[in-house]
Write a protein that holds these residues in place. Structure first.
Motif, mmCIF file in Angstrom:
data_model
loop_
_atom_site.group_PDB
_atom_site.id
_atom_site.type_symbol
_atom_site.label_atom_id
_atom_site.label_comp_id
_atom_site.label_asym_id
_atom_site.label_seq_id
_atom_site.Cartn_x
_atom_site.Cartn_y
_atom_site.Cartn_z
ATOM 1 N N TYR A 189 -9.209 3.761 0.156
ATOM 2 C CA TYR A 189 -9.755 3.314 -1.135
ATOM 3 C C TYR A 189 -9.993 1.808 -1.093
ATOM 4 O O TYR A 189 -11.037 1.323 -1.530
ATOM 5 C CB TYR A 189 -8.811 3.626 -2.299
ATOM 6 N N TYR A 203 -4.771 5.841 0.567
ATOM 7 C CA TYR A 203 -4.910 4.690 -0.330
ATOM 8 C C TYR A 203 -5.605 3.532 0.388
ATOM 9 O O TYR A 203 -6.455 2.853 -0.199
ATOM 10 C CB TYR A 203 -3.563 4.236 -0.903
ATOM 11 N N GLN A 259 0.828 -1.204 0.000
ATOM 12 C CA GLN A 259 0.000 0.000 0.000
ATOM 13 C C GLN A 259 0.864 1.257 0.000
ATOM 14 O O GLN A 259 0.557 2.225 -0.695
ATOM 15 C CB GLN A 259 -0.931 0.022 1.210
ATOM 16 N N ALA A 303 0.669 4.219 -2.784
ATOM 17 C CA ALA A 303 0.373 5.575 -2.323
ATOM 18 C C ALA A 303 1.446 6.560 -2.770
ATOM 19 O O ALA A 303 1.134 7.638 -3.280
ATOM 20 C CB ALA A 303 0.241 5.592 -0.802
#
Length: 90
Positions: free
Chosen positions: A35, A32, A18, A22
């Motif tokens: 999301y 992120y 992640q 990001a």
């Protein structure tokens, strides 16, 4: 698959963390992560960056694969008043 699952799927396929995603798309890791959790929806610009990063099309990322999927979206657009634009998904 939901949009949040699509993000995670493509991230895993790209073998990225992640934090890496990001950094590459210009948001924080927490943003992120939101999301992927479905807490937050990305802007068009972020979707574009994700498509470039994951080497996929927006249709693939958003799972708009067929004309029948596209037909599920109905747009009612009044030419006289832009505030009357409605999008419905069946």
């Amino acid at each position: 698959m939901s949009l949040k699952n699509q993000f995670k799927y493509y991230r895993n396929q790209s073998k990225l963390k992640q934090e890496e995603v990001a950094l590459r798309i210009g948001v924080t890791r927490q943003c992120y992560a939101h999301y992927e959790q479905g807490v937050r929806e990305p802007s068009i610009d972020i979707i574009r960056k994700l498509c470039i990063l994951f080497n996929c099309t927006a249709d693939e990322l958003l799972e708009i694969d067929t004309p029948s999927e596209r037909a599920k979206v109905q747009i009612n657009n009044s030419f006289n008043n832009s505030s009357n634009i409605n999008v419905k998904i069946k």
